[in-house]
Design an enzyme around this catalytic site. Structure first.
Site, PDB file in Angstrom:
ATOM      1  CB  THR A  13     -10.642  -0.966  -1.420  1.00 53.46           C
ATOM      2  OG1 THR A  13     -10.300  -2.307  -1.095  1.00 53.46           O
ATOM      3  CG2 THR A  13     -11.501  -0.385  -0.310  1.00 53.46           C
ATOM      4  N   GLY A  71       6.578  -7.167  28.934  1.00 52.77           N
ATOM      5  CA  GLY A  71       6.198  -6.156  29.903  1.00 52.77           C
ATOM      6  C   GLY A  71       6.344  -4.757  29.326  1.00 52.77           C
ATOM      7  CB  ILE A  88       6.409 -12.434  27.101  1.00 49.52           C
ATOM      8  CG1 ILE A  88       5.442 -13.619  27.212  1.00 49.52           C
ATOM      9  CG2 ILE A  88       7.841 -12.885  27.393  1.00 49.52           C
ATOM     10  CD1 ILE A  88       5.636 -14.688  26.159  1.00 49.52           C
ATOM     11  CD  GLU A 138      -5.076  -9.266  -0.857  1.00 49.84           C
ATOM     12  OE1 GLU A 138      -4.639  -9.570  -1.961  1.00 49.84           O
ATOM     13  OE2 GLU A 138      -4.855  -8.171  -0.346  1.00 49.84           O
ATOM     14  N   PRO A 180     -13.697   4.260  -1.652  1.00 52.50           N
ATOM     15  CG  PRO A 180     -12.908   6.444  -1.844  1.00 52.50           C
ATOM     16  CD  PRO A 180     -13.117   5.192  -2.642  1.00 52.50           C
ATOM     17  CB  THR A 219      -0.114  -1.552  -1.428  1.00 58.46           C
ATOM     18  OG1 THR A 219      -0.977  -1.752  -0.309  1.00 58.46           O
ATOM     19  CG2 THR A 219       1.323  -1.701  -0.965  1.00 58.46           C
TER      20      THR A 219
END
Length: 385
Positions: free
Chosen positions: A124, A339, A337, A363, A126, A156
């Site tokens: 990738t 909360g 669930i 990806e 910019p 990464t």
């Protein structure tokens, strides 16, 4: 697990035990401190995790893609960042195994298998996003070397990897553009610069960086496979492994969210009964379990297709698309669930919710996955005319 040999089952079980014993008790503190998990990574090296995609004679583990996916799921169940630490490394392992020259394999794969040498990929740029064919990183041939200039982002493990599989242009004038793209194996010692670390919503602990190549010189022997112009096709095959790995990460995070929600729904009472007995909560659990099972089956189907030596871009795209969307929905429902506790940093649900979006955009975005799937469907099932 019936898809695995006894040895592979044992590998998955060892990783699962490692996650339960070493990771889950510590992950919250590491996550909130954004701390690199050095000792956990060292244990992963000793377990052979970094050599899962490297066959003999270069490695000693070399497992099926199904085993690789299930190990990734277990790591992500504990902390998705640990799976990320070996994700790009595994793609580069596959690229070298499949396309590298014998000299390149001997030079890198044995050290990569032990984790002594860690690798990542740089695609990738910019402003470029998923449009890899119009990248601006250029490698110009000068005698017996390439001089590389450009910038890559969202890399990464950029600070801790000693080898980068760099996608770049070796022929900027080539038409169509993909014919001028190659992969260079760039070692850290060549002098590229990590210009900055990118701050992220989730995916903590493991760095994601911007990398600048300013007149970086590498030998012509750094060209993956020894021939120019094959880089785009090579990387697309590598991304089949990457997308299976991302699907497995999504399954792991979704599984952790579901298991936490299922346990909480039995322990938490309201109006005199466990909350799972309230229809709305029970419906969430039913949907979550169904989505999780379907995502895992798609993941394993893609892995088996890869093992059969066939193209699996369709299956890997489907697995990545469905599993990542399911993961996001499961994490959201787990928060519903729980909360208010789901929104608290004292529980793990908020971490799952922050990690889940990465699989949707990483990806290759899911919008790109849909394009890949549609093209492959037409390619495999053309209408006779």
């Amino acid at each position: 697990m019936t898809r695995l040999s006894e040895e592979e089952q044992a590998i998955v079980e060892v990783v699962a035990e490692f996650v339960d014993r070493e990771v889950r008790e510590r992950v919250r503190d590491l996550e909130h401190a954004n701390a690199y998990p050095e000792d956990l990574i060292e244990q992963m090296k000793r377990m052979g995790v970094f050599g899962l995609c490297i066959p003999e004679p270069y490695g000693s583990v070399g497992v099926s893609a199904s085993c690789f996916a299930l190990v990734t799921e277990e790591l992500s169940r504990g902390w998705m960042s640990l799976a990320g630490a070996m994700g790009g490394h595994s793609v580069v392992s596959h690229l070298l195994t499949r396309f590298g020259t014998e000299e390149q394999k001997k030079r890198y794969l044995p050290r990569m298998a032990t984790g002594e040498l860690r690798a990542t990929m740089a695609l990738t740029e910019p402003g470029g996003g998923s449009d890899l064919q119009h990248m601006r990183t250029i490698a110009r041939r000068t005698g017996d070397a390439y001089v590389v200039n450009g910038t890559k982002t969202w890399i990464t493990n950029a600070r801790r990897s000693g080898l980068v599989a760099l996608l770049c242009r070796t022929d900027p004038q080539a038409q169509p553009p993909h014919r001028g793209i190659s992969v260079l194996l760039v070692e850290r010692e060549t002098g590229y610069t990590v210009s900055r670390d990118l701050s992220k919503l989730g995916y903590k602990g493991v760095e994601s960086c911007e990398v600048v190549l300013d007149d970086v010189e590498v030998g012509s022997d750094a060209l993956l496979g020894g021939e120019e112009g094959h880089g785009f096709a090579q990387m697309m095959r590598g991304l089949e492994v990457g997308r299976i790995q991302v699907a497995a990460r999504a399954v792991g995070v979704a599984r952790a969210a579901f298991e936490d929600a299922l346990r909480y729904a039995q322990e938490r009472h309201s109006f005199g009964r466990p909350i799972w007995q309230h229809q709305s909560v029970g419906n969430y659990l039913a949907d979550m379990a169904t989505q999780l099972s379907a995502a895992r089956l798609l993941m394993l189907d893609a892995a088996e297709r890869l093992d059969s030596a066939g193209r699996c871009d369709l299956e890997a795209g489907m697995a990545k698309l469905f599993a990542s969307e399911a993961c996001m929905q499961i994490a959201l429902n787990a928060m519903r669930i729980h909360g208010g506790y789901g929104y608290s940093t004292e529980f793990d649900i908020e971490r799952y919710f922050r990690d889940a979006p990465l699989m949707i955009i990483g990806e290759g975005t899911n919008e790109i996955q849909r394009n890949v799937i549609a093209k492959q469907l037409v390619s495999r099932h053309p209408v006779a005319g």
